[in-house]
Design a protein around this motif. Structure first.
Motif, PDB file in Angstrom:
ATOM      1  N   GLY A  12       0.720  -1.131  -0.106  1.00 49.27           N
ATOM      2  CA  GLY A  12      -0.152   0.008   0.004  1.00 49.27           C
ATOM      3  C   GLY A  12       0.783   1.113  -0.099  1.00 49.27           C
ATOM      4  N   GLY A  16       1.463   6.918   4.629  1.00 49.62           N
ATOM      5  CA  GLY A  16       2.078   6.118   5.558  1.00 49.62           C
ATOM      6  C   GLY A  16       2.960   4.998   4.829  1.00 49.62           C
ATOM      7  N   GLU A  34       1.718  -1.368  -4.930  1.00 50.88           N
ATOM      8  CA  GLU A  34       0.623  -0.644  -4.795  1.00 50.88           C
ATOM      9  C   GLU A  34      -0.360  -1.300  -5.683  1.00 50.88           C
ATOM     10  OE1 GLU A  34      -1.287   1.747  -3.092  1.00 50.88           O
ATOM     11  OE2 GLU A  34      -2.532   1.593  -4.613  1.00 50.88           O
ATOM     12  N   LYS A  35      -1.611  -1.368  -5.484  1.00 51.70           N
ATOM     13  CA  LYS A  35      -2.841  -1.853  -6.235  1.00 51.70           C
ATOM     14  C   LYS A  35      -3.214  -1.137  -7.311  1.00 51.70           C
ATOM     15  CE  LYS A  35      -7.725  -2.456  -6.026  1.00 51.70           C
ATOM     16  NZ  LYS A  35      -8.258  -1.550  -6.665  1.00 51.70           N
ATOM     17  N   CYS A  42      -5.946   7.694  -0.293  1.00 50.12           N
ATOM     18  CA  CYS A  42      -6.830   8.543  -0.088  1.00 50.12           C
ATOM     19  C   CYS A  42      -6.314  10.168  -0.259  1.00 50.12           C
ATOM     20  CB  CYS A  42      -8.059   8.400   1.048  1.00 50.12           C
ATOM     21  SG  CYS A  42      -7.191   7.904   2.437  1.00 50.12           S
ATOM     22  N   SER A  43      -4.850  10.070  -0.168  1.00 50.80           N
ATOM     23  CA  SER A  43      -4.208  11.335  -0.350  1.00 50.80           C
ATOM     24  C   SER A  43      -3.791  11.601  -1.942  1.00 50.80           C
ATOM     25  CB  SER A  43      -3.086  11.456   0.637  1.00 50.80           C
ATOM     26  OG  SER A  43      -3.369  11.460   1.705  1.00 50.80           O
ATOM     27  N   THR A  58      -6.542  17.235   0.624  1.00 51.29           N
ATOM     28  CA  THR A  58      -6.424  18.480  -0.183  1.00 51.29           C
ATOM     29  C   THR A  58      -5.434  19.313   0.581  1.00 51.29           C
ATOM     30  OG1 THR A  58      -8.567  19.411   0.834  1.00 51.29           O
ATOM     31  CG2 THR A  58      -8.711  18.419  -1.160  1.00 51.29           C
ATOM     32  N   THR A  59      -5.304  19.315   1.986  1.00 52.95           N
ATOM     33  CA  THR A  59      -4.574  20.452   2.599  1.00 52.95           C
ATOM     34  C   THR A  59      -3.209  19.784   3.038  1.00 52.95           C
ATOM     35  OG1 THR A  59      -6.601  21.063   3.499  1.00 52.95           O
ATOM     36  CG2 THR A  59      -4.547  21.876   4.622  1.00 52.95           C
ATOM     37  N   VAL A 246      -2.395  -7.148  -4.013  1.00 50.46           N
ATOM     38  CA  VAL A 246      -1.949  -8.223  -3.131  1.00 50.46           C
ATOM     39  C   VAL A 246      -3.271  -8.934  -2.745  1.00 50.46           C
ATOM     40  CG1 VAL A 246      -0.927  -8.941  -0.961  1.00 50.46           C
ATOM     41  CG2 VAL A 246       0.378  -7.181  -2.447  1.00 50.46           C
ATOM     42  N   ASN A 274      -0.149  -1.264   4.668  1.00 50.05           N
ATOM     43  CA  ASN A 274      -0.548   0.115   4.794  1.00 50.05           C
ATOM     44  C   ASN A 274      -2.064   0.209   4.493  1.00 50.05           C
ATOM     45  OD1 ASN A 274      -0.177   3.015   2.682  1.00 50.05           O
ATOM     46  ND2 ASN A 274      -0.798   3.078   4.932  1.00 50.05           N
ATOM     47  N   ARG A 405     -10.613  -0.031   0.874  1.00 54.71           N
ATOM     48  CA  ARG A 405     -10.840   0.429   2.288  1.00 54.71           C
ATOM     49  C   ARG A 405     -12.273   1.248   2.316  1.00 54.71           C
ATOM     50  NH1 ARG A 405      -7.044   4.685   5.474  1.00 54.71           N
ATOM     51  NH2 ARG A 405      -8.760   4.542   6.835  1.00 54.71           N
ATOM     52  N   ASP A 436      -3.304   5.661   8.871  1.00 57.18           N
ATOM     53  CA  ASP A 436      -4.216   6.364  10.056  1.00 57.18           C
ATOM     54  C   ASP A 436      -5.081   5.590  10.798  1.00 57.18           C
ATOM     55  OD1 ASP A 436      -6.044   5.623   8.335  1.00 57.18           O
ATOM     56  OD2 ASP A 436      -6.573   7.276   7.307  1.00 57.18           O
ATOM     57  N   TRP A 444      -1.977  13.748   7.593  1.00 51.14           N
ATOM     58  CA  TRP A 444      -0.627  13.687   7.184  1.00 51.14           C
ATOM     59  C   TRP A 444       0.518  13.697   8.563  1.00 51.14           C
ATOM     60  CZ3 TRP A 444       1.751  14.438   1.995  1.00 51.14           C
ATOM     61  CH2 TRP A 444       1.095  14.032   1.065  1.00 51.14           C
TER      62      TRP A 444
HETATM   63  C1  LIG Z   1     -12.041  12.821   2.354  1.00 52.77           C
HETATM   64  C2  LIG Z   1     -10.882  13.121   3.155  1.00 52.77           C
HETATM   65  C3  LIG Z   1     -10.291  14.098   3.384  1.00 52.77           C
HETATM   66  C4  LIG Z   1      -9.090  14.299   3.997  1.00 52.77           C
HETATM   67  N1  LIG Z   1      -8.482  15.550   3.757  1.00 52.77           N
HETATM   68  C5  LIG Z   1      -7.095  15.535   4.465  1.00 52.77           C
HETATM   69  C6  LIG Z   1      -6.454  16.706   4.407  1.00 52.77           C
HETATM   70  O1  LIG Z   1      -6.871  17.736   3.732  1.00 52.77           O
HETATM   71  N2  LIG Z   1      -5.193  16.769   4.850  1.00 52.77           N
HETATM   72  C7  LIG Z   1      -4.567  15.829   5.498  1.00 52.77           C
HETATM   73  O2  LIG Z   1      -3.488  15.653   6.222  1.00 52.77           O
HETATM   74  N3  LIG Z   1      -5.326  14.496   5.471  1.00 52.77           N
HETATM   75  C8  LIG Z   1      -6.615  14.466   5.070  1.00 52.77           C
HETATM   76  N4  LIG Z   1      -7.321  13.188   5.283  1.00 52.77           N
HETATM   77  C9  LIG Z   1      -6.758  12.242   5.869  1.00 52.77           C
HETATM   78  C10 LIG Z   1      -5.751  11.338   5.170  1.00 52.77           C
HETATM   79  O3  LIG Z   1      -6.091  11.481   3.758  1.00 52.77           O
HETATM   80  C11 LIG Z   1      -5.480   9.856   5.514  1.00 52.77           C
HETATM   81  O4  LIG Z   1      -5.251   9.928   7.022  1.00 52.77           O
HETATM   82  C12 LIG Z   1      -4.199   9.379   4.898  1.00 52.77           C
HETATM   83  O5  LIG Z   1      -4.221   9.719   3.573  1.00 52.77           O
HETATM   84  C13 LIG Z   1      -4.232   8.130   5.077  1.00 52.77           C
HETATM   85  O6  LIG Z   1      -3.330   7.542   4.745  1.00 52.77           O
HETATM   86  P1  LIG Z   1      -2.714   5.853   4.951  1.00 52.77           P
HETATM   87  O7  LIG Z   1      -1.012   5.785   4.940  1.00 52.77           O
HETATM   88  O8  LIG Z   1      -3.443   5.263   5.942  1.00 52.77           O
HETATM   89  O9  LIG Z   1      -3.120   5.134   3.469  1.00 52.77           O
HETATM   90  P2  LIG Z   1      -4.316   5.017   2.555  1.00 52.77           P
HETATM   91  O10 LIG Z   1      -4.528   6.404   2.263  1.00 52.77           O
HETATM   92  O11 LIG Z   1      -5.608   4.414   3.325  1.00 52.77           O
HETATM   93  O12 LIG Z   1      -3.802   4.129   1.497  1.00 52.77           O
HETATM   94  C14 LIG Z   1      -3.597   2.733   1.398  1.00 52.77           C
HETATM   95  C15 LIG Z   1      -3.181   2.267   0.053  1.00 52.77           C
HETATM   96  O13 LIG Z   1      -3.057   0.990   0.278  1.00 52.77           O
HETATM   97  C16 LIG Z   1      -3.344   0.322  -0.964  1.00 52.77           C
HETATM   98  N5  LIG Z   1      -3.742  -1.168  -0.751  1.00 52.77           N
HETATM   99  C17 LIG Z   1      -4.699  -1.474   0.025  1.00 52.77           C
HETATM  100  N6  LIG Z   1      -4.642  -2.855  -0.132  1.00 52.77           N
HETATM  101  C18 LIG Z   1      -3.925  -3.210  -1.069  1.00 52.77           C
HETATM  102  C19 LIG Z   1      -3.502  -4.649  -1.511  1.00 52.77           C
HETATM  103  N7  LIG Z   1      -4.162  -5.462  -1.123  1.00 52.77           N
HETATM  104  N8  LIG Z   1      -2.490  -4.645  -2.378  1.00 52.77           N
HETATM  105  C20 LIG Z   1      -1.849  -3.492  -2.746  1.00 52.77           C
HETATM  106  N9  LIG Z   1      -2.238  -2.203  -2.514  1.00 52.77           N
HETATM  107  C21 LIG Z   1      -3.090  -1.990  -1.556  1.00 52.77           C
HETATM  108  C22 LIG Z   1      -4.441   1.309  -1.449  1.00 52.77           C
HETATM  109  O14 LIG Z   1      -4.592   1.036  -2.868  1.00 52.77           O
HETATM  110  C23 LIG Z   1      -3.703   2.742  -0.875  1.00 52.77           C
HETATM  111  O15 LIG Z   1      -3.233   3.257  -2.215  1.00 52.77           O
HETATM  112  C24 LIG Z   1      -8.668  13.113   4.653  1.00 52.77           C
HETATM  113  C25 LIG Z   1      -9.293  11.925   4.570  1.00 52.77           C
HETATM  114  C26 LIG Z   1     -10.289  11.797   3.645  1.00 52.77           C
HETATM  115  C27 LIG Z   1     -10.922  10.670   3.472  1.00 52.77           C
END
Ligand SMILES: Cc1cc2nc3c(=O)[nH]c(=O)nc-3n(C[C@H](O)[C@H](O)[C@H](O)COP(=O)(O)OP(=O)(O)OC[C@H]3O[C@@H](n4cnc5c(N)ncnc54)[C@H](O)[C@@H]3O)c2cc1C
Length: 461
Positions: A12, A16, A34-35, A42-43, A58-59, A246, A274, A405, A436, A444
């Motif tokens: 992922g 993170g 990455e898938k 979600c970023s 977006t921020t 995966v 992740n 997710r 997260d 972030w």
């Molecule tokens: C609508 C919205 C607005 C937001 N706005 C902000 C903002 O403005 N500023 C900010 O700082 N935060 C913001 N956040 C929060 C922030 O986006 C998230 O906390 C952060 O992006 C989560 O990151 P993560 O590392 O948990 O991974 P995720 O973003 O959950 O990414 C996980 C990744 O793993 C991949 N994956 C999953 N399963 C598999 C698999 N089996 N094989 C291969 N790949 C896989 C997915 O495709 C994905 O790319 C927002 C969230 C949302 C939902």
């Protein structure tokens, strides 16, 4: 099957996954799978027609010297193309418009115009003071496997704030802003919701202060969309493979085999997931998610980057009475052609609202919430009327289909999820989580702090 046995495989590429892969790559042979065909989860950003849209985030928040997000980007000397967002957000509530300026005294003048309170200055100075002290400690370590070290670090970083951690947010507000008006409380609640994913009746006062604090730091808008930041990070992840969904991970005596939907097989000594930790910790599962509307709008006016529009009532099929509107920069012709704005609007919903519906019920519900959100947008931006050239939306199901997710926004920072209830990233000696839903929080700043914590655990136990 590749012959290489990687030291670490990160599954992922959310912020993170990317943060930990780039950090570990300095000392270990690290693979990132990455898938999707793009990075960022979600970023990230995607393109439709001639417009690029931010998927969720977006921020680019708290990118300021001495704070975790800045430190991470400085570690890799990444070249980012950014524009300052000040005000960080403009809140529209009935006939009131409140700009959340970064400069404290300027903001206090602003808030006094809409919500005068004799103790406003004291309260907002407290927000800044506590946020500064908390971030400057910066020495976070959290690993339930190493209780002594965790306790020592938490004691150092948390005990000085124990009064604020133990004080329910609502009581704290009454203490600092006695007899706060219902409307002012509503303003504060909606501001907290976008950071903590919970309102003041569920959280402690410390979380409230930190949630309100982000707008008082440097916040930026990335030219071309959030995805551009990942293009830069990826330069430090040489073993990066996209379109690798995966589907199974098998543990052998001293390594894992990782299989993708297309039948590719990789071998690795350690795994970092992740993804949300709910499979390991079902008791933490939260039904909370987001509904996101994407628009292309023709306009030649200039707007701020971020708005929150607070409605009188909860939007149907959501759990919120507010929408968070992000509008691309007037001069950003990397994200959309000149004269076109790329807009991402999000609100909170529940996963369960979108489950067990027939295809037509699902579509009707999606169109209804989209229409309600667009109506609310037009009520504050009437010049957009007749100028929307594209509009579509994503439900928790859409997020499930693309990034696997449905729950979004991490674990709400409510009282019940305080401290030792928050999962730590180490599952066993070879399996870890990042993202997260593990220590310490969402957004972030939280996720990058979590990646730093994980790097520390891997390197030093
Ligand atoms: C609508 C919205 C607005 C937001 N706005 C902000 C903002 O403005 N500023 C900010 O700082 N935060 C913001 N956040 C929060 C922030 O986006 C998230 O906390 C952060 O992006 C989560 O990151 P993560 O590392 O948990 O991974 P995720 O973003 O959950 O990414 C996980 C990744 O793993 C991949 N994956 C999953 N399963 C598999 C698999 N089996 N094989 C291969 N790949 C896989 C997915 O495709 C994905 O790319 C927002 C969230 C949302 C939902």
């Amino acid at each position: 099957m590749e012959k290489i046995i990687y030291d670490f495989t990160v599954i992922g590429s959310g912020i993170g996954g990317c943060a930990i892969a780039s950090k570990l790559n300095k000392n270990y042979n690290t693979l990132l799978l990455e898938k999707e065909p793009y990075l960022g989860g979600c970023s990230g950003s995607f393109k439709r027609g001639k417009t690029t849209y931010n998927i969720g985030a977006t921020t680019f928040a708290t990118y300021q010297e001495g704070l975790p997000v800045y430190d991470f980007f400085k570690e890799f000397d990444l070249k980012l193309n950014l524009k300052k967002s000040d005000p960080a957000i403009t809140v529209i509530m009935g006939d009131k418009t409140i700009h959340r300026y970064q400069e404290l005294d300027k903001f206090i003048d602003e808030i006094n115009k809409s919500f005068y309170h004799p103790k406003n200055k004291e309260f907002w100075y407290k927000v800044k003071e506590i946020s500064n002290l908390f971030y400057k400690r910066g020495d976070f370590y959290y690993n339930k496997d190493n209780f002594t070290k965790t306790f020592y670090h938490l004691a150092k970083s948390i005990i000085p704030f124990s009064f604020y951690f133990l004080l329910p947010a609502k009581k704290g507000l009454q203490l600092f802003l006695p007899n706060i008006s219902k409307e002012y409380q509503e303003f504060i609640d909606n501001q907290i919701l976008i950071v903590a994913q919970a309102k003041s009746d569920e959280i402690n006062f410390m979380t409230l202060l930190l949630s309100l604090g982000y707008a008082l730091y440097d916040n930026y808008y990335p030219i071309g969309g959030m995805g551009k930041i990942f293009d830069e990070i990826s330069k430090h992840i040489p073993n990066l493979k996209l379109k690798q969904d995966v589907t199974s991970i098998t543990k052998h005596k001293d390594m894992f085999t990782i299989t993708t939907k297309k039948g590719n097989i990789y071998q690795s000594k350690n795994i970092i997931l992740n993804k949300p930790i709910f499979k390991q910790k079902p008791e933490l599962y939260t039904d909370q998610s987001a509904f996101v509307v994407y628009l292309s709008v023709k306009s030649d006016e200039i707007y701020h980057h971020h708005y929150q529009i607070i409605n009188d009532t909860i939007l149907k099929h959501s759990i919120s009475n507010s929408i968070f509107v992000s509008i691309s920069d007037y001069d950003d012709d990397l994200i959309a052609p000149k004269g076109i704005y790329s807009i991402t609007i999000s609100t909170h919903t529940k996963v369960s609202y979108w489950e067990n519906l027939s295809a037509s019920q699902y579509e009707i519900q999606k169109q209804m919430l989209q229409a309600e959100i667009v109506k609310l947008l037009l009520s504050q931006f009437p010049s957009f009327y007749g100028n929307i050239t594209d509009v579509f939306s994503a439900t928790p199901k859409t997020f499930g289909r693309y990034i696997k997710r449905k729950t979004l926004g991490g674990i709400p920072l409510s009282f019940k999820n305080l401290l030792f209830n928050i999962p730590s990233p180490k599952i066993d000696d070879n399996t870890y989580y990042v993202g997260d839903t593990v220590f310490p929080a969402q957004g972030w700043p939280g996720v990058i702090m979590g990646a730093k914590n994980l790097e520390r655990i891997i390197n030093n136990g």
